[in-house]
Design an enzyme around this catalytic site. Sequence first.
Site, PDB file in Angstrom:
ATOM      1  N   HIS A 371       0.828  -1.208   0.000  1.00  0.00           N
ATOM      2  CA  HIS A 371       0.000   0.000   0.000  1.00  0.00           C
ATOM      3  C   HIS A 371       0.861   1.255   0.000  1.00  0.00           C
ATOM      4  O   HIS A 371       0.570   2.221  -0.689  1.00  0.00           O
ATOM      5  CB  HIS A 371      -0.937  -0.025   1.200  1.00  0.00           C
ATOM      6  CG  HIS A 371      -1.922  -1.148   1.104  1.00  0.00           C
ATOM      7  ND1 HIS A 371      -2.709  -1.554   2.142  1.00  0.00           N
ATOM      8  CD2 HIS A 371      -2.221  -1.945   0.065  1.00  0.00           C
ATOM      9  CE1 HIS A 371      -3.465  -2.565   1.741  1.00  0.00           C
ATOM     10  NE2 HIS A 371      -3.176  -2.819   0.497  1.00  0.00           N
ATOM     11  N   ARG A 478      -2.640  -5.478 -17.762  1.00  0.00           N
ATOM     12  CA  ARG A 478      -2.650  -6.647 -16.877  1.00  0.00           C
ATOM     13  C   ARG A 478      -3.767  -6.455 -15.859  1.00  0.00           C
ATOM     14  O   ARG A 478      -3.560  -5.854 -14.810  1.00  0.00           O
ATOM     15  CB  ARG A 478      -1.306  -6.776 -16.161  1.00  0.00           C
ATOM     16  CG  ARG A 478      -0.123  -7.121 -17.065  1.00  0.00           C
ATOM     17  CD  ARG A 478       1.142  -7.239 -16.243  1.00  0.00           C
ATOM     18  NE  ARG A 478       2.218  -7.911 -16.933  1.00  0.00           N
ATOM     19  CZ  ARG A 478       3.287  -7.290 -17.451  1.00  0.00           C
ATOM     20  NH1 ARG A 478       3.404  -5.981 -17.352  1.00  0.00           N
ATOM     21  NH2 ARG A 478       4.245  -7.978 -18.060  1.00  0.00           N
ATOM     22  N   ARG A 514      -6.083  -7.826 -21.025  1.00  0.00           N
ATOM     23  CA  ARG A 514      -5.754  -9.236 -20.839  1.00  0.00           C
ATOM     24  C   ARG A 514      -6.564  -9.728 -19.654  1.00  0.00           C
ATOM     25  O   ARG A 514      -6.499  -9.144 -18.565  1.00  0.00           O
ATOM     26  CB  ARG A 514      -4.272  -9.422 -20.568  1.00  0.00           C
ATOM     27  CG  ARG A 514      -4.002 -10.903 -20.297  1.00  0.00           C
ATOM     28  CD  ARG A 514      -2.591 -11.215 -20.023  1.00  0.00           C
ATOM     29  NE  ARG A 514      -2.167 -10.734 -18.729  1.00  0.00           N
ATOM     30  CZ  ARG A 514      -0.910 -10.821 -18.303  1.00  0.00           C
ATOM     31  NH1 ARG A 514       0.009 -11.341 -19.088  1.00  0.00           N
ATOM     32  NH2 ARG A 514      -0.577 -10.377 -17.123  1.00  0.00           N
ATOM     33  N   GLU A 613       2.229 -17.571 -25.167  1.00  0.00           N
ATOM     34  CA  GLU A 613       3.310 -17.686 -24.187  1.00  0.00           C
ATOM     35  C   GLU A 613       3.573 -19.126 -23.764  1.00  0.00           C
ATOM     36  O   GLU A 613       4.381 -19.371 -22.883  1.00  0.00           O
ATOM     37  CB  GLU A 613       3.042 -16.783 -22.979  1.00  0.00           C
ATOM     38  CG  GLU A 613       1.645 -16.846 -22.423  1.00  0.00           C
ATOM     39  CD  GLU A 613       1.360 -15.776 -21.373  1.00  0.00           C
ATOM     40  OE1 GLU A 613       2.278 -15.098 -20.916  1.00  0.00           O
ATOM     41  OE2 GLU A 613       0.180 -15.652 -20.996  1.00  0.00           O
ATOM     42  N   ASN A 636       8.101 -13.092 -21.909  1.00  0.00           N
ATOM     43  CA  ASN A 636       8.601 -13.469 -20.574  1.00  0.00           C
ATOM     44  C   ASN A 636       8.296 -14.936 -20.306  1.00  0.00           C
ATOM     45  O   ASN A 636       9.170 -15.712 -19.929  1.00  0.00           O
ATOM     46  CB  ASN A 636       7.932 -12.644 -19.470  1.00  0.00           C
ATOM     47  CG  ASN A 636       8.075 -11.156 -19.686  1.00  0.00           C
ATOM     48  OD1 ASN A 636       8.978 -10.719 -20.375  1.00  0.00           O
ATOM     49  ND2 ASN A 636       7.180 -10.384 -19.103  1.00  0.00           N
ATOM     50  N   ASP A 637       7.029 -15.289 -20.493  1.00  0.00           N
ATOM     51  CA  ASP A 637       6.655 -16.677 -20.230  1.00  0.00           C
ATOM     52  C   ASP A 637       7.091 -17.603 -21.360  1.00  0.00           C
ATOM     53  O   ASP A 637       7.530 -18.726 -21.124  1.00  0.00           O
ATOM     54  CB  ASP A 637       5.139 -16.792 -19.998  1.00  0.00           C
ATOM     55  CG  ASP A 637       4.783 -16.499 -18.547  1.00  0.00           C
ATOM     56  OD1 ASP A 637       5.513 -16.970 -17.655  1.00  0.00           O
ATOM     57  OD2 ASP A 637       3.798 -15.779 -18.305  1.00  0.00           O
ATOM     58  N   ARG A 647      11.694 -17.597 -14.958  1.00  0.00           N
ATOM     59  CA  ARG A 647      11.917 -16.195 -15.330  1.00  0.00           C
ATOM     60  C   ARG A 647      12.339 -15.327 -14.158  1.00  0.00           C
ATOM     61  O   ARG A 647      12.898 -14.259 -14.334  1.00  0.00           O
ATOM     62  CB  ARG A 647      10.657 -15.610 -15.983  1.00  0.00           C
ATOM     63  CG  ARG A 647       9.467 -15.559 -15.085  1.00  0.00           C
ATOM     64  CD  ARG A 647       8.201 -15.227 -15.852  1.00  0.00           C
ATOM     65  NE  ARG A 647       7.807 -13.831 -15.709  1.00  0.00           N
ATOM     66  CZ  ARG A 647       6.688 -13.321 -16.179  1.00  0.00           C
ATOM     67  NH1 ARG A 647       5.841 -14.086 -16.854  1.00  0.00           N
ATOM     68  NH2 ARG A 647       6.390 -12.078 -16.001  1.00  0.00           N
ATOM     69  N   CYS A 684       4.896  -8.379 -26.313  1.00  0.00           N
ATOM     70  CA  CYS A 684       4.609  -7.526 -25.159  1.00  0.00           C
ATOM     71  C   CYS A 684       5.383  -7.923 -23.901  1.00  0.00           C
ATOM     72  O   CYS A 684       5.112  -7.425 -22.828  1.00  0.00           O
ATOM     73  CB  CYS A 684       3.117  -7.493 -24.860  1.00  0.00           C
ATOM     74  SG  CYS A 684       2.456  -9.049 -24.311  1.00  0.00           S
TER      75      CYS A 684
HETATM   76  C1  PEP Z   1       4.747 -12.342 -20.610  1.00  0.00           C
HETATM   77  O1  PEP Z   1       4.619 -13.469 -20.124  1.00  0.00           O
HETATM   78  O2  PEP Z   1       5.646 -12.045 -21.411  1.00  0.00           O
HETATM   79  C2  PEP Z   1       3.835 -11.263 -20.247  1.00  0.00           C
HETATM   80  C3  PEP Z   1       3.913 -10.090 -20.822  1.00  0.00           C
HETATM   81  O3  PEP Z   1       2.933 -11.514 -19.264  1.00  0.00           O
HETATM   82  P1  PEP Z   1       3.299 -11.447 -17.709  1.00  0.00           P
HETATM   83  O4  PEP Z   1       4.655 -10.820 -17.598  1.00  0.00           O
HETATM   84  O5  PEP Z   1       2.240 -10.625 -17.088  1.00  0.00           O
HETATM   85  O6  PEP Z   1       3.271 -12.883 -17.314  1.00  0.00           O
HETATM   86 MG    MG Z   2       2.856 -14.090 -19.077  1.00  0.00          MG
END
Ligand code: PEP
Ligand code: MG
Length: 757
Positions: A371, A478, A514, A613, A636-637, A647, A684
Site C-alpha cells: 500500500h 494486466r 488481458r 506464451e 517473458n513466459d 523467469r 509484449c
Molecule cells: C509475458 O509473459 O511475457 C507477459 C507479458 O505476461 P506477464 O509478464 O504478465 O506474465
Molecule cells: Mg505471461
Amino acid sequence: MNAATLSTAPRRLLSRVRDVMAGEGSAQSRLDQITHIIGADLVTEVCSIYVRRAGDVLELFSTQGLSSDAVHVTRLRFGEGLIGEIAAHATPLALSDAQSHPSFAFRPETGEDDFHSLMGVPVLRAGRVVGVLAVQNRTERQYTDEEVETLQTVAMVLAEMVAGGELIGRHELLPADGIALKPLRLEGTVYSKGLGIGKAVLHEPSFDIADLVAENPEHEMQRLRDAFASMLGHLDTLLNQGPLSVGDGGEHEDVLEAFRLIAEDAGWLKRTEEAVRSGLTAEAATLKVKNEMRARLGQAADPYLRERVHDLEDLSNRLLQHLTGKGMRDPEDMPEHMVIVARNMGPAELLDYDHTRLRGLVLEEGSATSHVAIVARALDIPVMGQVREILSKIDNGETIIVDGENAQVLVRPGEDIQQAFHETRRHLEQIKEQYARLKDLPAQTLDGVNIDLNINAGLLFDFDQIEATGAAGVGLYRTEVPFMVRAQFPDVEAQRQLYERVLDRANGKPVIFRTIDVGGDKVLPYWDELDEENPAMGWRAIRISLDRPAILRQQLRAIIQAAKGRAINVMFPMVAEVEEFDDAKKLLYRELKRQTERGGIVPERVNAGVMLEVPALALQMDKLISRVDFVSIGSNDLMQFLYATDRGNPHVADRYDILSPFALRFLKDLRDKCDQADVPISVCGEAAGRPLEAMALIGIGFRRLSMPPPAIGPVKEMVRSMSDRQVAQFVHSVLEMPHASIRQRLMAFAKDHGIQL
Ligand code: PEP
Ligand code: MG
C-alpha cells in the site's frame, strides 16, 4: 466500564513487578526478585527468564525453581527446545504435558525433568523477540487463556528492562552488527523508478513510555477512547486534505479508503481495551497489542495479512501520538531533502511527512503492490524495497541515495559519488526532456517504416503514461494488478467502473484487456494460495478462468459494459490449446449476447486475441490463426517455457538469450504465419522494451511492440536512428549461426551504424 469489571489479579502482579523494576539493587538481583514474584503469584514451581543474546541465542538469566547453576550456563538456539520454539515463532505455548512435545529438549543442568507442564511467552520489544518468560509446574497443569494473557502482560513490562541495556549491552539487541560507518551499497527491488538523494529519516517511531502500569484503570480506559476519537478526526483531515486527496480515481484511493475502514473497525481497539483492563496504561496497552500483532502476523505467508499488519502499526503509532501528546515528528525539524527509511509502513504514515521534502523511500520489506508503495508512486517518489537490514546500517541524518534506476541504495556515499549522482540526475533529466520532445514525433525508421509502440499497464496511473510518452495505445493491460492491491475480489460493478476509467484515460487509443492472469507469481491476497510445487506451470490464468467460468464471465461483462459502445480488445493469457481459446471466446460471445438481450449497448467492435506464451500453442499456429483477431507474444513466459528456465531466478537469468538465432527464428516463424493470415501480431514481454532486443525484433519483421512506459522513449529513439532494411539484412545474415547468442554482434552492428541504444 466500571472498576468491578477490571480484573485485579494481573494488576496486582504488574504493580509488584513494576515496583521491583524501579527499586534498588543490581539488574540481576531485581530480575531474580521478579521471577520469584511471578512464580508465587501464578502458583508455579518454576519461573525462568531467558534473554536473547547475539547470534540468536537464548540464555537463562534468572530462574526460580530450576537449578541456579544453570543460570548464565544454559543456552538455547532459536528453534531449539520449547523455549527456542516460543522465540522462533514469537507465540506463546501452554502445554500440560511438555515433555511429550516433539520440540522438548532436555537440559540435565537445569534439573527440569521433574516438571511436566510449561507455559511460556515471548518477550517482545518493537516486534522483535528479546527473550522468553516461562513457568513450569510438576503436575500436568492446564494453563488458562487468562494466565497466558497475564504472563504476556508481565513479559511486556520485562521487555523494557531488557531494552534498557542493564542486563546485556544494547548492541546485542541490534539486529545486525551495529552501524558501520563505511559507505555502503545495498541492493533491493525497485518499486518506483527514479533517483533521489537526501538525509535519512528513520521511520522507527519510538515512544518513551514512562508509566506502563495503570494507577487508575478507569481513567486509562477513558484516555484510550478519547485518543482514539481524536485520532480518527485527524486521520480524516489527513486523508481528505492531504496531497493525494484530489479524487482522480487511482488505486491509491482504494488503498486509503480501505485504511480508513480499518481504523473504524473496532477490533483492534477492543484488544487494546482488554490490555488496559489487565492493568496496563493506555500507552502500554497500545504498544502491547502492536507488538503482538507484528510478531504474530508479520511472519504470515499471506500477503494480505502482512499488509494489514502495516496498516495496523500505522494506526497504533497514530494512537500513541495522540496518547502521549507528542507528535512523532515536527515538520520543521525535518531535513529539506529527506529519504524515509523504514522496515515497512502503512500508507497514511508516508502522508504524515511533508511530501514537498520527500526525495525517496527505502523499505526493508514490502512489495511492489504494498500500500505504501502505491501511495509513493502516486506522489512520484522513487521507492526501493527488500533492502535487507538497512535500518541497522544507517542513522538519522546520514546521506542516502535511492537509485531506482539501478536497483540500489547508497548509504553515506563519498563526495565523488554524490557528485556523480548529481551529474547522472542531470543527465537523466536531460534525457527525459529529450524523450518528452520525442513524444509527438513518429516512431519511424530512417527508411520510413512505422513501428507501433504501446505501453504495458497495470495500475491506473500507468494510463497517464499514454499521453506522457505519446504511445499508440496499451498493448497489454494486466487486469490482475488492480485485483492484487484490493482487499477483496471486485464485483462486476467495481470492475466496470475501473474499466470505464481505463478506457476514458486511454482517450480513444486502443487498450488490450488481458483477462485475469493470477496464479504463478501473481497472488491474490484474498484467495487461498494453492500449495503447488510448480505454480508457474500450475493452476493459473486461463486454466482458472475456464474451471471457474463465473470469474471470467463477470470480468468480460464488466469490460463490455464499461465500453459503452466503444471497441474492445480482449486477450486470453496462458492458452496452451486451441480449444481453450475457443472456450474462452464462447464465454465472451455469451456475455455479448447477454448484453444485447438486456438491451445494453454492445461495443462497436470486439477483437478476441490470444497471448502466445506457451510453446505448445506456438506449434499449433495453423489451427489457431483463423480463430484469432490478434496475437501478442508474451516473451517473458514464452522464453521461460521454451528454455525451461524460471523467469524470476537470477541464477539462470543470463543462461539463455532471446537474442539467439534459434529464439529469433522461432519468433520470426510466428510472425510469418500471422503475416500470411493477415493477423496482427505484437511482442509484449519485457524484451520488447529493451532497445537492442527491439531492434532485432523489428529486424525479423515485428511492427508492433508493447513495453513498460519508461521504455518508450529509448526504444523510439532507437527506432528513429535505424534503417529497417539494413537491420533486417544484418539480422537475417546471422539467423543461421550456431551460437547461443548474437548479442555482441548486434551491439557491434548498432554501434557501427549509429543506432542509438
Ligand atoms: C509475458 O509473459 O511475457 C507477459 C507479458 O505476461 P506477464 O509478464 O504478465 O506474465
Ligand atoms: Mg505471461
